[in-house]
Design a protein around this motif. Structure first.
Motif, PDB file in Angstrom:
ATOM      1  N   LEU A 200     -35.609  31.495 -10.949  1.00 10.84           N
ATOM      2  CA  LEU A 200     -34.369  32.197 -10.602  1.00 10.84           C
ATOM      3  C   LEU A 200     -33.286  31.211 -10.183  1.00 10.84           C
ATOM      4  CD1 LEU A 200     -35.682  35.279  -8.576  1.00 10.84           C
ATOM      5  CD2 LEU A 200     -34.648  35.296 -10.853  1.00 10.84           C
ATOM      6  N   SER A 201     -33.684  30.214  -9.417  1.00 18.39           N
ATOM      7  CA  SER A 201     -32.732  29.196  -8.987  1.00 18.39           C
ATOM      8  C   SER A 201     -32.176  28.436 -10.185  1.00 18.39           C
ATOM      9  CB  SER A 201     -33.418  28.236  -8.017  1.00 18.39           C
ATOM     10  OG  SER A 201     -32.525  27.250  -7.566  1.00 18.39           O
ATOM     11  N   ALA A 202     -33.050  28.124 -11.136  1.00 21.58           N
ATOM     12  CA  ALA A 202     -32.589  27.448 -12.352  1.00 21.58           C
ATOM     13  C   ALA A 202     -31.624  28.328 -13.130  1.00 21.58           C
ATOM     14  CB  ALA A 202     -33.788  27.076 -13.228  1.00 21.58           C
ATOM     15  N   LEU A 203     -31.888  29.634 -13.137  1.00 26.03           N
ATOM     16  CA  LEU A 203     -30.977  30.564 -13.808  1.00 26.03           C
ATOM     17  C   LEU A 203     -29.598  30.545 -13.163  1.00 26.03           C
ATOM     18  CD1 LEU A 203     -30.390  32.907 -15.776  1.00 26.03           C
ATOM     19  CD2 LEU A 203     -31.289  34.465 -14.041  1.00 26.03           C
ATOM     20  N   VAL A 204     -29.564  30.508 -11.835  1.00 24.54           N
ATOM     21  CA  VAL A 204     -28.279  30.522 -11.120  1.00 24.54           C
ATOM     22  C   VAL A 204     -27.490  29.246 -11.399  1.00 24.54           C
ATOM     23  CG1 VAL A 204     -27.186  30.533  -8.850  1.00 24.54           C
ATOM     24  CG2 VAL A 204     -29.102  32.067  -9.312  1.00 24.54           C
ATOM     25  N   VAL A 205     -28.141  28.090 -11.213  1.00 27.55           N
ATOM     26  CA  VAL A 205     -27.396  26.836 -11.361  1.00 27.55           C
ATOM     27  C   VAL A 205     -27.009  26.585 -12.814  1.00 27.55           C
ATOM     28  CG1 VAL A 205     -28.385  25.786  -9.296  1.00 27.55           C
ATOM     29  CG2 VAL A 205     -29.550  25.484 -11.484  1.00 27.55           C
ATOM     30  N   SER A 206     -27.886  26.947 -13.750  1.00 26.44           N
ATOM     31  CA  SER A 206     -27.527  26.749 -15.156  1.00 26.44           C
ATOM     32  C   SER A 206     -26.441  27.734 -15.587  1.00 26.44           C
ATOM     33  CB  SER A 206     -28.761  26.894 -16.048  1.00 26.44           C
ATOM     34  OG  SER A 206     -29.339  28.181 -15.924  1.00 26.44           O
ATOM     35  N   SER A 207     -26.430  28.919 -14.983  1.00 28.15           N
ATOM     36  CA  SER A 207     -25.366  29.880 -15.290  1.00 28.15           C
ATOM     37  C   SER A 207     -24.017  29.396 -14.767  1.00 28.15           C
ATOM     38  CB  SER A 207     -25.692  31.248 -14.685  1.00 28.15           C
ATOM     39  OG  SER A 207     -26.819  31.823 -15.301  1.00 28.15           O
ATOM     40  N   SER A 208     -24.026  28.732 -13.614  1.00 27.85           N
ATOM     41  CA  SER A 208     -22.765  28.184 -13.098  1.00 27.85           C
ATOM     42  C   SER A 208     -22.240  27.091 -14.024  1.00 27.85           C
ATOM     43  CB  SER A 208     -22.956  27.640 -11.684  1.00 27.85           C
ATOM     44  OG  SER A 208     -23.723  26.449 -11.686  1.00 27.85           O
ATOM     45  N   ALA A 209     -23.145  26.251 -14.521  1.00 24.28           N
ATOM     46  CA  ALA A 209     -22.719  25.205 -15.454  1.00 24.28           C
ATOM     47  C   ALA A 209     -22.250  25.809 -16.772  1.00 24.28           C
ATOM     48  CB  ALA A 209     -23.868  24.227 -15.701  1.00 24.28           C
ATOM     49  N   ALA A 210     -23.011  26.787 -17.280  1.00 32.44           N
ATOM     50  CA  ALA A 210     -22.623  27.434 -18.531  1.00 32.44           C
ATOM     51  C   ALA A 210     -21.312  28.192 -18.368  1.00 32.44           C
ATOM     52  CB  ALA A 210     -23.730  28.385 -18.984  1.00 32.44           C
ATOM     53  N   GLY A 211     -21.131  28.849 -17.219  1.00 33.57           N
ATOM     54  CA  GLY A 211     -19.884  29.561 -16.971  1.00 33.57           C
ATOM     55  C   GLY A 211     -18.692  28.626 -16.926  1.00 33.57           C
ATOM     56  N   SER A 212     -18.865  27.469 -16.302  1.00 36.76           N
ATOM     57  CA  SER A 212     -17.778  26.483 -16.257  1.00 36.76           C
ATOM     58  C   SER A 212     -17.426  26.000 -17.654  1.00 36.76           C
ATOM     59  CB  SER A 212     -18.183  25.291 -15.384  1.00 36.76           C
ATOM     60  OG  SER A 212     -18.439  25.698 -14.069  1.00 36.76           O
ATOM     61  N   PHE A 213     -18.459  25.746 -18.441  1.00 34.72           N
ATOM     62  CA  PHE A 213     -18.211  25.253 -19.794  1.00 34.72           C
ATOM     63  C   PHE A 213     -17.537  26.320 -20.651  1.00 34.72           C
ATOM     64  CE2 PHE A 213     -19.275  24.284 -24.179  1.00 34.72           C
ATOM     65  CZ  PHE A 213     -18.950  22.942 -24.251  1.00 34.72           C
ATOM     66  N   THR A 214     -17.974  27.564 -20.523  1.00 31.85           N
ATOM     67  CA  THR A 214     -17.340  28.622 -21.315  1.00 31.85           C
ATOM     68  C   THR A 214     -15.882  28.812 -20.909  1.00 31.85           C
ATOM     69  OG1 THR A 214     -18.169  30.309 -19.772  1.00 31.85           O
ATOM     70  CG2 THR A 214     -19.497  29.855 -21.733  1.00 31.85           C
ATOM     71  N   LEU A 215     -15.601  28.707 -19.612  1.00 31.04           N
ATOM     72  CA  LEU A 215     -14.208  28.812 -19.168  1.00 31.04           C
ATOM     73  C   LEU A 215     -13.358  27.701 -19.783  1.00 31.04           C
ATOM     74  CD1 LEU A 215     -14.454  29.668 -15.355  1.00 31.04           C
ATOM     75  CD2 LEU A 215     -13.543  31.128 -17.156  1.00 31.04           C
ATOM     76  N   ALA A 216     -13.860  26.466 -19.698  1.00 29.16           N
ATOM     77  CA  ALA A 216     -13.101  25.337 -20.241  1.00 29.16           C
ATOM     78  C   ALA A 216     -12.880  25.495 -21.741  1.00 29.16           C
ATOM     79  CB  ALA A 216     -13.835  24.030 -19.949  1.00 29.16           C
ATOM     80  N   THR A 217     -13.912  25.929 -22.450  1.00 28.29           N
ATOM     81  CA  THR A 217     -13.803  26.080 -23.902  1.00 28.29           C
ATOM     82  C   THR A 217     -12.842  27.200 -24.271  1.00 28.29           C
ATOM     83  OG1 THR A 217     -16.103  25.353 -24.090  1.00 28.29           O
ATOM     84  CG2 THR A 217     -15.123  26.390 -26.016  1.00 28.29           C
ATOM     85  N   ILE A 218     -12.952  28.317 -23.575  1.00 25.35           N
ATOM     86  CA  ILE A 218     -12.088  29.460 -23.880  1.00 25.35           C
ATOM     87  C   ILE A 218     -10.632  29.151 -23.558  1.00 25.35           C
ATOM     88  CG2 ILE A 218     -11.545  31.813 -23.135  1.00 25.35           C
ATOM     89  CD1 ILE A 218     -14.620  32.210 -22.862  1.00 25.35           C
ATOM     90  N   PHE A 219     -10.385  28.500 -22.426  1.00 33.07           N
ATOM     91  CA  PHE A 219      -9.008  28.148 -22.075  1.00 33.07           C
ATOM     92  C   PHE A 219      -8.429  27.149 -23.077  1.00 33.07           C
ATOM     93  CE2 PHE A 219     -10.012  29.011 -17.322  1.00 33.07           C
ATOM     94  CZ  PHE A 219      -9.904  30.378 -17.560  1.00 33.07           C
ATOM     95  N   ALA A 220      -9.233  26.164 -23.473  1.00 33.63           N
ATOM     96  CA  ALA A 220      -8.747  25.159 -24.424  1.00 33.63           C
ATOM     97  C   ALA A 220      -8.472  25.783 -25.792  1.00 33.63           C
ATOM     98  CB  ALA A 220      -9.767  24.027 -24.553  1.00 33.63           C
ATOM     99  N   SER A 221      -9.365  26.654 -26.248  1.00 29.17           N
ATOM    100  CA  SER A 221      -9.161  27.284 -27.557  1.00 29.17           C
ATOM    101  C   SER A 221      -7.957  28.224 -27.526  1.00 29.17           C
ATOM    102  CB  SER A 221     -10.419  28.048 -27.976  1.00 29.17           C
ATOM    103  OG  SER A 221     -10.703  29.106 -27.074  1.00 29.17           O
TER     104      SER A 221
END
Length: 265
Positions: A200-221
């Motif tokens: 569960l902890s891995a899910l939380v921290v990896s989701s925060s990283a994935a969420g950051s990356f998706t935000l950066a990608t979506i804003f850039a696109s």
């Protein structure tokens, strides 16, 4: 492309939601998604989600840190532990940054929504749709890859026993992605409970990283789509510059410059 735009509008109601949907899926369960239209109940649930996520993260990080500091092991085993532990710490810090910068995220999300409302010409929306689709595809692939690798790593490090030699005997011991200081992990159900918590902890921290990356990608696109629209407008203006009067040309230049400044901000 026009048919796809119509279908997307029917499915999502607003094409701006298509752009930001992936980030919302990752960040809203963690209490990070900055939705301005929230009820009191949703705000309370978001705060509860934040507390639960931090408890899950710290339940993994603190025992692992104590194990590295207090347990007398050789340097190889300590370095082996620092790999997963550093991942948890870095992505935990990333989660903290997301919480701190919620207002900035909200501003960018609202800009995307307002741009989709402001741009009404079909060919301009098609250009925005191309960029949004590209950003969504890249973000989805990379986020899925990140989540998959983290869970595969946790599964390999925690789901199988490891054989060690103690004197003249061979013993099978339980392992964990991150060691848990003072917990009796060699007994069940303690091992399974801690392993599940670390998943569960891995899910939380990896989701925060994935969420950051998706935000950066979506804003850039999205910014890419706006700049492509600017190029289209400039090309159209130069082609028909001799067909209109000076006043009309000045108005068009003003619109282009104003939108360009909006993109840069």
């Amino acid at each position: 492309m026009t048919d796809k735009l119509v279908a997307a509008k029917k499915k999502y109601g607003n094409l701006g939601e298509y752009s930001i949907q992936l980030s919302r899926w990752y960040l809203k369960p963690m209490g990070v998604w900055p939705d301005p239209v929230t009820t009191r109940r949703e705000k309370i649930l978001a705060q509860i989600s934040i507390v639960v996520c931090w408890c899950i993260i710290l339940f993994t990080v603190i025992p692992a840190f104590l194990h590295v500091v207090l347990v007398n092991e050789d340097i190889y085993l300590k370095l082996k532990t620092l790999g997963p532990l550093s991942h948890w710490c870095v992505d935990g810090f990333n989660y903290l940054v997301l919480l701190i910068r919620q207002d900035d995220i909200s501003y960018c999300v609202e800009r995307i929504r307002s741009d989709w409302k402001m741009i009404t010409r079909t060919q301009d929306q098609e250009e925005m749709w191309k960029s949004a689709k590209l950003g969504r595809s890249i973000a989805g692939f990379c986020a899925g890859f990140m989540q998959g690798t983290i869970f595969c790593t946790c599964f390999v490090l925690g789901a199988f026993k490891r054989t060690v030699e103690v004197g003249n005997k061979t013993v099978d011991i339980y392992t964990l992605p991150c060691p848990a200081y003072k917990f009796p992990v060699q007994t069940n159900p303690t091992h399974d409970v801690i392993l599940g918590t670390q998943f569960l902890s891995a899910l939380v921290v990896s989701s925060s990283a994935a969420g950051s990356f998706t935000l950066a990608t979506i804003f850039a696109s999205h910014a890419l789509g706006q700049l492509n629209i600017m190029v289209m407008w400039v090309n159209e203006f130069t082609k028909r510059s001799g067909e209109k009067g000076k006043k009309a040309q000045t108005n068009e230049i003003g619109i282009i410059v104003e939108h360009h400044l909006r993109v840069l901000r």
